[in-house]
Write a protein that holds these residues in place. Structure first.
Motif, PDB file in Angstrom:
ATOM      1  N   ALA A  63      39.027  43.968  68.731  1.00  0.00           N
ATOM      2  CA  ALA A  63      39.034  42.669  68.056  1.00  0.00           C
ATOM      3  C   ALA A  63      39.079  42.824  66.537  1.00  0.00           C
ATOM      4  CB  ALA A  63      37.805  41.863  68.466  1.00  0.00           C
ATOM      5  N   THR A  64      38.617  43.952  66.036  1.00  0.00           N
ATOM      6  CA  THR A  64      38.603  44.203  64.592  1.00  0.00           C
ATOM      7  C   THR A  64      40.018  44.306  64.025  1.00  0.00           C
ATOM      8  OG1 THR A  64      36.529  45.394  64.937  1.00  0.00           O
ATOM      9  CG2 THR A  64      37.569  45.646  62.801  1.00  0.00           C
ATOM     10  N   PHE A  65      41.006  44.583  64.860  1.00  0.00           N
ATOM     11  CA  PHE A  65      42.385  44.605  64.385  1.00  0.00           C
ATOM     12  C   PHE A  65      42.790  43.250  63.815  1.00  0.00           C
ATOM     13  CE2 PHE A  65      42.818  48.413  67.092  1.00  0.00           C
ATOM     14  CZ  PHE A  65      43.452  49.252  66.182  1.00  0.00           C
ATOM     15  N   GLY A  66      42.105  42.200  64.234  1.00  0.00           N
ATOM     16  CA  GLY A  66      42.382  40.868  63.711  1.00  0.00           C
ATOM     17  C   GLY A  66      42.057  40.728  62.230  1.00  0.00           C
ATOM     18  N   ALA A  67      41.299  41.663  61.673  1.00  0.00           N
ATOM     19  CA  ALA A  67      40.921  41.616  60.261  1.00  0.00           C
ATOM     20  C   ALA A  67      41.939  42.284  59.344  1.00  0.00           C
ATOM     21  CB  ALA A  67      39.557  42.274  60.077  1.00  0.00           C
ATOM     22  N   LEU A  68      42.985  42.846  59.887  1.00  0.00           N
ATOM     23  CA  LEU A  68      43.965  43.568  59.065  1.00  0.00           C
ATOM     24  C   LEU A  68      44.516  42.701  57.942  1.00  0.00           C
ATOM     25  CD1 LEU A  68      45.975  45.516  61.792  1.00  0.00           C
ATOM     26  CD2 LEU A  68      44.139  46.378  60.327  1.00  0.00           C
ATOM     27  N   GLU A  69      44.784  41.464  58.251  1.00  0.00           N
ATOM     28  CA  GLU A  69      45.334  40.548  57.257  1.00  0.00           C
ATOM     29  C   GLU A  69      44.370  40.336  56.086  1.00  0.00           C
ATOM     30  OE1 GLU A  69      46.722  36.056  57.569  1.00  0.00           O
ATOM     31  OE2 GLU A  69      47.659  37.332  59.098  1.00  0.00           O
ATOM     32  N   LEU A  70      43.090  40.284  56.377  1.00  0.00           N
ATOM     33  CA  LEU A  70      42.080  40.102  55.326  1.00  0.00           C
ATOM     34  C   LEU A  70      42.054  41.277  54.356  1.00  0.00           C
ATOM     35  CD1 LEU A  70      39.140  38.774  57.524  1.00  0.00           C
ATOM     36  CD2 LEU A  70      40.656  37.435  56.029  1.00  0.00           C
ATOM     37  N   TYR A  71      42.479  42.442  54.827  1.00  0.00           N
ATOM     38  CA  TYR A  71      42.495  43.656  54.009  1.00  0.00           C
ATOM     39  C   TYR A  71      43.893  43.936  53.439  1.00  0.00           C
ATOM     40  CZ  TYR A  71      37.812  44.828  55.602  1.00  0.00           C
ATOM     41  OH  TYR A  71      36.460  44.819  55.849  1.00  0.00           O
ATOM     42  N   ASP A  72      44.791  42.978  53.577  1.00  0.00           N
ATOM     43  CA  ASP A  72      46.166  43.096  53.085  1.00  0.00           C
ATOM     44  C   ASP A  72      46.930  44.271  53.708  1.00  0.00           C
ATOM     45  OD1 ASP A  72      45.997  40.833  51.436  1.00  0.00           O
ATOM     46  OD2 ASP A  72      45.067  42.013  49.834  1.00  0.00           O
ATOM     47  N   ILE A  73      46.624  44.572  54.959  1.00  0.00           N
ATOM     48  CA  ILE A  73      47.400  45.576  55.700  1.00  0.00           C
ATOM     49  C   ILE A  73      48.504  44.818  56.410  1.00  0.00           C
ATOM     50  CG2 ILE A  73      47.367  47.315  57.519  1.00  0.00           C
ATOM     51  CD1 ILE A  73      44.417  47.828  56.816  1.00  0.00           C
ATOM     52  N   GLU A  74      49.697  44.910  55.834  1.00  0.00           N
ATOM     53  CA  GLU A  74      50.809  44.105  56.317  1.00  0.00           C
ATOM     54  C   GLU A  74      51.803  44.893  57.153  1.00  0.00           C
ATOM     55  OE1 GLU A  74      52.324  42.544  52.681  1.00  0.00           O
ATOM     56  OE2 GLU A  74      50.602  41.216  52.390  1.00  0.00           O
ATOM     57  N   THR A  75      51.902  46.190  56.940  1.00  0.00           N
ATOM     58  CA  THR A  75      52.863  47.000  57.685  1.00  0.00           C
ATOM     59  C   THR A  75      52.184  47.573  58.926  1.00  0.00           C
ATOM     60  OG1 THR A  75      53.977  47.568  55.616  1.00  0.00           O
ATOM     61  CG2 THR A  75      54.483  48.914  57.543  1.00  0.00           C
ATOM     62  N   VAL A  76      52.492  46.950  60.053  1.00  0.00           N
ATOM     63  CA  VAL A  76      51.947  47.388  61.338  1.00  0.00           C
ATOM     64  C   VAL A  76      53.137  47.577  62.267  1.00  0.00           C
ATOM     65  CG1 VAL A  76      50.368  46.861  63.225  1.00  0.00           C
ATOM     66  CG2 VAL A  76      49.849  46.051  60.907  1.00  0.00           C
ATOM     67  N   LEU A  77      53.389  48.832  62.624  1.00  0.00           N
ATOM     68  CA  LEU A  77      54.574  49.197  63.398  1.00  0.00           C
ATOM     69  C   LEU A  77      54.177  49.731  64.769  1.00  0.00           C
ATOM     70  CD1 LEU A  77      56.291  51.239  60.543  1.00  0.00           C
ATOM     71  CD2 LEU A  77      56.555  48.799  61.016  1.00  0.00           C
ATOM     72  N   ALA A  78      55.026  49.474  65.753  1.00  0.00           N
ATOM     73  CA  ALA A  78      54.805  50.013  67.095  1.00  0.00           C
ATOM     74  C   ALA A  78      56.128  50.559  67.619  1.00  0.00           C
ATOM     75  CB  ALA A  78      54.267  48.947  68.032  1.00  0.00           C
ATOM     76  N   CYS A  79      56.064  51.727  68.201  1.00  0.00           N
ATOM     77  CA  CYS A  79      57.241  52.399  68.753  1.00  0.00           C
ATOM     78  C   CYS A  79      57.776  51.617  69.947  1.00  0.00           C
ATOM     79  CB  CYS A  79      56.874  53.818  69.160  1.00  0.00           C
ATOM     80  SG  CYS A  79      58.219  54.709  69.964  1.00  0.00           S
TER      81      CYS A  79
END
Length: 118
Positions: A63-79
């Motif tokens: 569920a903590t992955f939902g906080a990525l936006e709050l930390y300005d982590i915008e590049t999230v890639l999946a193979c």
């Protein structure tokens, strides 16, 4: 600003690697590093919805992955091929990701100043 790419390669909940990678991503981003996340191989299983790690005695950190936006982590890639291999190609994922090919992954890794694999 340093470009950091964190690669999730292992399945969640079997080892502490996934939680440690996420903690490192959030900590690095809080120190204004340019953080990108990359999910490959079994690491794409972090993106599966409705996980119940408590049944296996593990803590739920997904569920903590939902906080990525709050930390300005915008590049999230999946193979793309890893998602397809685990039947996640057309399913709803827990977070928004950009589905990429192996060529895109190579470009991402070459553009990073540091790459950490978990």
């Amino acid at each position: 600003m340093k470009k950091l790419t964190i690669v999730f390669r292992r399945a969640p909940h079997g080892t502490p690697h996934g939680r440690e990678a996420l903690d490192l991503a959030l900590l690095s981003a809080s120190f204004e590093q340019d953080v990108s996340l990359l999910f490959v191989d079994e690491g794409v299983l972090h993106l599966m919805p409705e996980q119940q790690p408590e049944t296996a005695g593990a803590k739920d950190y997904i569920a903590t992955f939902g906080a990525l936006e709050l930390y300005d982590i915008e590049t999230v890639l999946a193979c793309q091929s890893s998602l397809a291999r685990f039947g996640l190609a057309n399913s709803e994922l827990t977070i928004s990701v950009e589905r990429v090919t192996s060529n895109n992954i190579t470009e991402q890794l070459q553009a990073a100043d540091e790459v950490l694999v978990f």
